[in-house]
Design a protein around this motif. Structure first.
Motif, PDB file in Angstrom:
ATOM      1  N   UNK A  33      11.280  46.166  18.848  1.00 28.35           N
ATOM      2  CA  UNK A  33      11.956  44.612  18.183  1.00 28.35           C
ATOM      3  C   UNK A  33      11.838  43.370  18.886  1.00 28.35           C
ATOM      4  N   UNK A  34      11.825  42.759  18.313  1.00 23.96           N
ATOM      5  CA  UNK A  34      11.642  41.233  18.124  1.00 23.96           C
ATOM      6  C   UNK A  34      12.836  40.066  18.718  1.00 23.96           C
ATOM      7  N   UNK A  35      12.688  38.830  19.005  1.00 22.56           N
ATOM      8  CA  UNK A  35      13.479  38.225  18.809  1.00 22.56           C
ATOM      9  C   UNK A  35      13.912  38.002  17.550  1.00 22.56           C
ATOM     10  N   UNK A  36      13.125  38.573  16.441  1.00 25.10           N
ATOM     11  CA  UNK A  36      13.600  37.832  15.376  1.00 25.10           C
ATOM     12  C   UNK A  36      14.714  38.977  14.421  1.00 25.10           C
ATOM     13  N   UNK A  37      14.854  39.440  15.251  1.00 25.75           N
ATOM     14  CA  UNK A  37      15.533  40.765  15.151  1.00 25.75           C
ATOM     15  C   UNK A  37      17.306  41.050  15.105  1.00 25.75           C
ATOM     16  N   UNK A  38      17.764  39.901  16.153  1.00 21.51           N
ATOM     17  CA  UNK A  38      19.659  39.739  16.038  1.00 21.51           C
ATOM     18  C   UNK A  38      19.635  39.897  15.157  1.00 21.51           C
ATOM     19  N   UNK A  39      20.827  40.482  14.378  1.00 19.99           N
ATOM     20  CA  UNK A  39      21.321  40.105  12.941  1.00 19.99           C
ATOM     21  C   UNK A  39      22.360  40.729  13.569  1.00 19.99           C
ATOM     22  N   UNK A  40      23.828  41.295  12.829  1.00 21.91           N
ATOM     23  CA  UNK A  40      25.371  42.231  12.285  1.00 21.91           C
ATOM     24  C   UNK A  40      24.013  43.148  11.028  1.00 21.91           C
ATOM     25  N   UNK A  41      24.277  43.712  11.218  1.00 21.06           N
ATOM     26  CA  UNK A  41      23.572  45.181  10.813  1.00 21.06           C
ATOM     27  C   UNK A  41      24.575  46.309  10.085  1.00 21.06           C
ATOM     28  N   UNK A  42      24.370  45.987   8.681  1.00 24.60           N
ATOM     29  CA  UNK A  42      25.810  46.780   7.620  1.00 24.60           C
ATOM     30  C   UNK A  42      24.406  47.722   6.357  1.00 24.60           C
ATOM     31  N   UNK A  43      25.065  48.734   6.729  1.00 21.71           N
ATOM     32  CA  UNK A  43      24.499  49.695   5.904  1.00 21.71           C
ATOM     33  C   UNK A  43      25.600  49.894   4.967  1.00 21.71           C
ATOM     34  N   UNK A  44      25.206  50.256   3.549  1.00 23.83           N
ATOM     35  CA  UNK A  44      25.708  50.072   2.207  1.00 23.83           C
ATOM     36  C   UNK A  44      25.554  51.757   1.317  1.00 23.83           C
ATOM     37  N   UNK A  45      26.424  51.733  -0.128  1.00 23.12           N
ATOM     38  CA  UNK A  45      25.688  52.397  -0.220  1.00 23.12           C
ATOM     39  C   UNK A  45      26.087  52.790  -2.220  1.00 23.12           C
ATOM     40  N   UNK A  46      25.614  52.813  -2.608  1.00 24.49           N
ATOM     41  CA  UNK A  46      25.303  52.282  -4.115  1.00 24.49           C
ATOM     42  C   UNK A  46      25.577  53.575  -5.547  1.00 24.49           C
ATOM     43  N   UNK A  47      25.996  53.558  -7.003  1.00 24.51           N
ATOM     44  CA  UNK A  47      25.809  54.814  -7.753  1.00 24.51           C
ATOM     45  C   UNK A  47      23.184  54.109  -8.305  1.00 24.51           C
ATOM     46  N   UNK A  48      23.480  53.067  -8.007  1.00 24.80           N
ATOM     47  CA  UNK A  48      23.126  52.889  -8.606  1.00 24.80           C
ATOM     48  C   UNK A  48      21.264  52.176  -7.394  1.00 24.80           C
ATOM     49  N   UNK A  49      20.057  52.360  -7.814  1.00 22.89           N
ATOM     50  CA  UNK A  49      18.976  51.874  -7.559  1.00 22.89           C
ATOM     51  C   UNK A  49      18.658  50.994  -7.319  1.00 22.89           C
ATOM     52  N   UNK A  50      18.771  49.514  -6.288  1.00 25.94           N
ATOM     53  CA  UNK A  50      18.618  48.260  -6.398  1.00 25.94           C
ATOM     54  C   UNK A  50      18.198  47.460  -5.502  1.00 25.94           C
ATOM     55  N   UNK A  51      16.341  47.631  -5.853  1.00 25.67           N
ATOM     56  CA  UNK A  51      15.225  47.398  -4.330  1.00 25.67           C
ATOM     57  C   UNK A  51      15.601  46.392  -4.911  1.00 25.67           C
ATOM     58  N   UNK A  52      16.260  46.231  -3.211  1.00 27.97           N
ATOM     59  CA  UNK A  52      15.640  44.490  -2.326  1.00 27.97           C
ATOM     60  C   UNK A  52      17.825  43.641  -2.592  1.00 27.97           C
ATOM     61  N   UNK A  53      18.416  44.343  -3.299  1.00 31.32           N
ATOM     62  CA  UNK A  53      19.831  43.715  -3.121  1.00 31.32           C
ATOM     63  C   UNK A  53      20.426  43.388  -2.004  1.00 31.32           C
ATOM     64  N   UNK A  54      20.628  42.382  -2.220  1.00 27.57           N
ATOM     65  CA  UNK A  54      22.356  41.474  -1.342  1.00 27.57           C
ATOM     66  C   UNK A  54      22.873  41.875  -1.662  1.00 27.57           C
ATOM     67  N   UNK A  55      23.511  41.081  -2.391  1.00 32.09           N
ATOM     68  CA  UNK A  55      24.940  41.011  -3.413  1.00 32.09           C
ATOM     69  C   UNK A  55      25.825  42.639  -3.670  1.00 32.09           C
ATOM     70  N   UNK A  56      26.272  41.977  -2.455  1.00 36.67           N
ATOM     71  CA  UNK A  56      27.930  43.366  -2.136  1.00 36.67           C
ATOM     72  C   UNK A  56      27.934  43.497  -3.261  1.00 36.67           C
ATOM     73  N   UNK A  57      28.235  42.720  -4.716  1.00 34.57           N
ATOM     74  CA  UNK A  57      28.441  43.170  -6.020  1.00 34.57           C
ATOM     75  C   UNK A  57      27.630  44.012  -6.720  1.00 34.57           C
ATOM     76  N   UNK A  58      26.764  44.519  -5.719  1.00 36.73           N
ATOM     77  CA  UNK A  58      25.616  45.470  -6.162  1.00 36.73           C
ATOM     78  C   UNK A  58      25.865  46.885  -5.750  1.00 36.73           C
TER      79      UNK A  58
END
Length: 126
Positions: free
Chosen positions: A87-112
């Motif tokens: 880990x580096x100083x670029x890694x601090x963040x709020x980390x979320x886990x999420x689940x979806x029925x379909x594969x959406x590579x790169x998706x950050x829209x919570x509606x996905x």
């Protein structure tokens, strides 16, 4: 009702490994075919998709993080995990886990996503 709960250390030292778990509760049959993702949000920045693991165990990662990221499943604990190396100083963040029925590579829209955890804050400091 499916619920996702992230857990892990809130503080990690630089160059150390971050390990987070996402515990899945209330899952029923259909969720066995879901895709399970990790997304993070650094301070003052937008959401960043990190990677996903499928119900078959296939993994897909953000190219810029691929060399440091590993996502795995632990079905005995109803969890999927995130390991981030060096880990580096670029890694601090709020980390979320999420689940979806379909594969959406790169998706950050919570509606996905069908389900989204509350997030866990990670700080990097010596």
């Amino acid at each position: 009702q499916v619920q996702l709960q992230e857990s892990g250390p809130g503080l990690v030292k630089p160059s150390h490994t971050l390990f987070l778990a996402c515990t899945v509760s209330g899952a029923s049959g259909p969720t066995a075919f879901y895709y399970w993702a990790w997304i993070r949000q650094p301070p003052g920045k937008g959401l960043e998709w990190m990677g996903v693991i499928s119900y078959t165990g296939s993994t897909y990662y953000r190219p810029s993080l691929k060399s440091r990221t590993s996502i795995a499943r632990d079905t005995s604990k109803n969890q999927f995990t995130l390991q981030l190396l060096s880990v580096t100083p670029e890694d601090p963040a709020v980390y979320y886990c999420a689940a979806s029925k379909t594969l959406s590579l790169g998706a950050t829209d919570k509606n996905r996503y069908d389900y989204w955890g509350q997030g866990t804050q990670v700080t990097v400091s010596s």
